[in-house]
Design a protein around this motif. Structure first.
Motif, PDB file in Angstrom:
ATOM      1  N   ASP A 146       0.898  -1.221  -0.155  1.00  0.00           N
ATOM      2  CA  ASP A 146      -0.073   0.015  -0.228  1.00  0.00           C
ATOM      3  C   ASP A 146       0.973   1.244  -0.145  1.00  0.00           C
ATOM      4  O   ASP A 146       2.071   1.199   0.355  1.00  0.00           O
ATOM      5  CB  ASP A 146      -1.009   0.031   1.097  1.00  0.00           C
ATOM      6  N   LEU A 147       0.362   2.348  -0.336  1.00  0.00           N
ATOM      7  CA  LEU A 147       1.008   3.702  -0.400  1.00  0.00           C
ATOM      8  C   LEU A 147       1.098   3.970   1.205  1.00  0.00           C
ATOM      9  O   LEU A 147       0.229   4.148   1.953  1.00  0.00           O
ATOM     10  CB  LEU A 147       0.403   4.645  -1.018  1.00  0.00           C
ATOM     11  N   PRO A 148       2.309   4.573   1.740  1.00  0.00           N
ATOM     12  CA  PRO A 148       2.310   4.870   3.057  1.00  0.00           C
ATOM     13  C   PRO A 148       1.934   6.345   3.090  1.00  0.00           C
ATOM     14  O   PRO A 148       1.536   6.855   2.053  1.00  0.00           O
ATOM     15  CB  PRO A 148       4.039   5.172   3.307  1.00  0.00           C
ATOM     16  N   ASP A 149       1.610   6.740   4.383  1.00  0.00           N
ATOM     17  CA  ASP A 149       1.114   8.018   4.672  1.00  0.00           C
ATOM     18  C   ASP A 149       2.026   9.062   3.954  1.00  0.00           C
ATOM     19  O   ASP A 149       3.361   8.719   3.669  1.00  0.00           O
ATOM     20  CB  ASP A 149       0.901   8.384   6.083  1.00  0.00           C
ATOM     21  N   LYS A 150       1.979  10.015   4.043  1.00  0.00           N
ATOM     22  CA  LYS A 150       2.621  11.281   3.220  1.00  0.00           C
ATOM     23  C   LYS A 150       3.787  11.954   3.910  1.00  0.00           C
ATOM     24  O   LYS A 150       4.508  12.587   3.510  1.00  0.00           O
ATOM     25  CB  LYS A 150       1.751  12.402   2.652  1.00  0.00           C
ATOM     26  N   GLU A 151       3.785  11.621   5.169  1.00  0.00           N
ATOM     27  CA  GLU A 151       4.811  12.452   6.217  1.00  0.00           C
ATOM     28  C   GLU A 151       6.078  11.497   5.977  1.00  0.00           C
ATOM     29  O   GLU A 151       5.978  10.143   5.974  1.00  0.00           O
ATOM     30  CB  GLU A 151       4.438  12.318   7.677  1.00  0.00           C
ATOM     31  N   ARG A 152       7.057  12.243   5.940  1.00  0.00           N
ATOM     32  CA  ARG A 152       8.689  11.644   5.886  1.00  0.00           C
ATOM     33  C   ARG A 152       8.830  10.834   7.046  1.00  0.00           C
ATOM     34  O   ARG A 152       8.242  10.835   8.251  1.00  0.00           O
ATOM     35  CB  ARG A 152       9.759  12.693   6.362  1.00  0.00           C
ATOM     36  N   GLY A 153       9.115   9.522   6.799  1.00  0.00           N
ATOM     37  CA  GLY A 153       9.380   8.324   7.942  1.00  0.00           C
ATOM     38  C   GLY A 153       8.067   7.273   7.907  1.00  0.00           C
ATOM     39  O   GLY A 153       8.087   6.479   8.386  1.00  0.00           O
ATOM     40  N   SER A 154       7.125   7.641   7.229  1.00  0.00           N
ATOM     41  CA  SER A 154       5.836   6.819   7.120  1.00  0.00           C
ATOM     42  C   SER A 154       6.362   5.501   6.065  1.00  0.00           C
ATOM     43  O   SER A 154       7.108   5.814   5.218  1.00  0.00           O
ATOM     44  CB  SER A 154       4.892   7.440   6.641  1.00  0.00           C
ATOM     45  N   TRP A 155       6.012   4.276   6.314  1.00  0.00           N
ATOM     46  CA  TRP A 155       6.101   3.344   5.372  1.00  0.00           C
ATOM     47  C   TRP A 155       4.967   2.398   5.400  1.00  0.00           C
ATOM     48  O   TRP A 155       4.158   2.322   6.194  1.00  0.00           O
ATOM     49  CB  TRP A 155       7.433   2.771   5.973  1.00  0.00           C
ATOM     50  N   SER A 156       5.049   1.460   4.374  1.00  0.00           N
ATOM     51  CA  SER A 156       4.419   0.520   4.358  1.00  0.00           C
ATOM     52  C   SER A 156       5.121  -0.960   3.843  1.00  0.00           C
ATOM     53  O   SER A 156       5.987  -0.790   3.246  1.00  0.00           O
ATOM     54  CB  SER A 156       2.925   0.621   3.376  1.00  0.00           C
ATOM     55  N   PRO A 157       4.622  -2.176   4.500  1.00  0.00           N
ATOM     56  CA  PRO A 157       5.405  -3.049   4.148  1.00  0.00           C
ATOM     57  C   PRO A 157       5.402  -3.552   2.516  1.00  0.00           C
ATOM     58  O   PRO A 157       4.163  -3.571   1.886  1.00  0.00           O
ATOM     59  CB  PRO A 157       4.854  -4.236   4.974  1.00  0.00           C
ATOM     60  N   ILE A 158       6.374  -4.225   1.973  1.00  0.00           N
ATOM     61  CA  ILE A 158       6.326  -5.081   0.798  1.00  0.00           C
ATOM     62  C   ILE A 158       6.439  -6.258   0.974  1.00  0.00           C
ATOM     63  O   ILE A 158       7.133  -6.693   1.480  1.00  0.00           O
ATOM     64  CB  ILE A 158       7.363  -4.608  -0.217  1.00  0.00           C
ATOM     65  N   GLU A 163       5.258 -12.940   2.923  1.00  0.00           N
ATOM     66  CA  GLU A 163       6.575 -12.589   3.477  1.00  0.00           C
ATOM     67  C   GLU A 163       6.825 -11.088   3.349  1.00  0.00           C
ATOM     68  O   GLU A 163       6.840 -10.843   2.232  1.00  0.00           O
ATOM     69  CB  GLU A 163       7.620 -13.591   3.085  1.00  0.00           C
ATOM     70  N   THR A 164       7.292 -10.602   4.431  1.00  0.00           N
ATOM     71  CA  THR A 164       7.687  -9.273   4.187  1.00  0.00           C
ATOM     72  C   THR A 164       9.010  -8.838   3.762  1.00  0.00           C
ATOM     73  O   THR A 164      10.036  -9.452   4.331  1.00  0.00           O
ATOM     74  CB  THR A 164       7.638  -8.366   5.818  1.00  0.00           C
ATOM     75  N   VAL A 165       9.304  -8.400   2.644  1.00  0.00           N
ATOM     76  CA  VAL A 165      10.589  -8.313   2.126  1.00  0.00           C
ATOM     77  C   VAL A 165      11.199  -7.079   1.892  1.00  0.00           C
ATOM     78  O   VAL A 165      12.449  -6.746   1.409  1.00  0.00           O
ATOM     79  CB  VAL A 165      10.696  -9.112   0.847  1.00  0.00           C
ATOM     80  N   GLY A 166      10.408  -5.667   2.453  1.00  0.00           N
ATOM     81  CA  GLY A 166      10.928  -4.648   2.307  1.00  0.00           C
ATOM     82  C   GLY A 166       9.938  -3.549   2.726  1.00  0.00           C
ATOM     83  O   GLY A 166       8.950  -4.034   3.225  1.00  0.00           O
ATOM     84  N   ARG A 167      10.134  -2.332   2.580  1.00  0.00           N
ATOM     85  CA  ARG A 167       9.282  -1.307   2.803  1.00  0.00           C
ATOM     86  C   ARG A 167       9.253  -0.166   1.989  1.00  0.00           C
ATOM     87  O   ARG A 167      10.263  -0.076   1.227  1.00  0.00           O
ATOM     88  CB  ARG A 167       9.564  -0.488   4.084  1.00  0.00           C
ATOM     89  N   ALA A 168       8.195   0.275   1.439  1.00  0.00           N
ATOM     90  CA  ALA A 168       8.061   1.680   0.808  1.00  0.00           C
ATOM     91  C   ALA A 168       8.020   2.711   1.587  1.00  0.00           C
ATOM     92  O   ALA A 168       7.186   2.851   2.651  1.00  0.00           O
ATOM     93  CB  ALA A 168       6.599   1.809   0.138  1.00  0.00           C
TER      94      ALA A 168
END
Length: 221
Positions: A146-158, A163-168
């Motif tokens: 999913d797209l993360p929130d717009k603030e710096r530092g926000s993330w969503s799992p890839i 299995e989680t392999v990274g983050r957006a």
């Protein structure tokens, strides 16, 4: 800098996939959380097979440049999604071997675990060097997020196959995220912490931004 040559460079897709399968069990996702020197790695292409590989080593604290290396060459491996490392790693290895000051962390323009065989360029370079490595992609290569929130530092799992392999990861407010994945000897939390720390002003972390400029223009300024 010392690099272990753990395999000959393959010439076929089947050989390259076998190298990835053989080296994948060597990947470890734990390691240090702080680093003194960080290296950015990037490759720029001129035409179909001519390339320039650049490595820039910075102080992790001040982001001042410590050393830089450029290598010109030609790739002999075809463009195949999922096997891009075999086009770029030979020249990047040559550049790393020319470093007088070894880095404590490799920040790669590419992917680590976020790869169809869980063995992207950052994993490959980390295993060959024995140095913690992470990948930062400008776009997502595989998996879902999913797209993360717009603030710096926000993330969503890839995620891939559950299995989680990274983050957006947002490195700037309201700017497109980057796609972070661990490569070797580093956790996903630490990889994201380092990307944020190394990206105080721009979307891309400073080591990669400078390596890209050096590969394209032959200079940092």
């Amino acid at each position: 800098m010392r690099v272990d040559h753990l395999h000959p460079w393959p010439v076929t897709v089947e050989e390259a996939e076998e190298v990835q399968r053989r080296l994948r069990p060597m990947v470890r996702l734990d390691g240090p959380s702080t680093f003194g020197r960080v290296a950015g790695l990037d490759v720029h292409y001129r035409g179909d097979d001519e390339l320039t590989a650049a490595v820039v080593v910075l102080s992790a604290d001040t982001l001042e440049v410590i050393e830089q290396v450029v290598v010109h060459g030609r790739t002999t491996f075809p463009y195949v999604p999922g096997l891009f490392a075999f086009r770029e790693v030979p020249a990047l290895v040559e550049a790393l071997e020319r470093l007088a000051v070894p880095p404590d962390l490799l920040v790669c323009d590419g992917y680590g675990l976020a790869h169809p065989r869980r063995f992207g360029l950052a994993c490959h370079l980390g295993v060959l060097t024995g140095v913690p490595a992470l990948g930062v992609g400008k776009t997502r290569f595989t998996g879902e997020n999913d797209l993360p929130d717009k603030e710096r530092g926000s993330w969503s799992p890839i995620t891939m196959d559950g299995e989680t392999v990274g983050r957006a990861l947002r490195t700037r407010d309201g700017i497109k995220p980057v796609y972070v994945s661990p490569g070797h000897l580093i956790s996903l939390d630490t990889a994201c912490d380092q990307v944020l720390r190394l990206a105080p002003r721009y979307r891309l972390p400073e080591p990669i931004r400078l390596a890209d400029h050096l590969a394209r223009h032959g200079t940092l300024s």
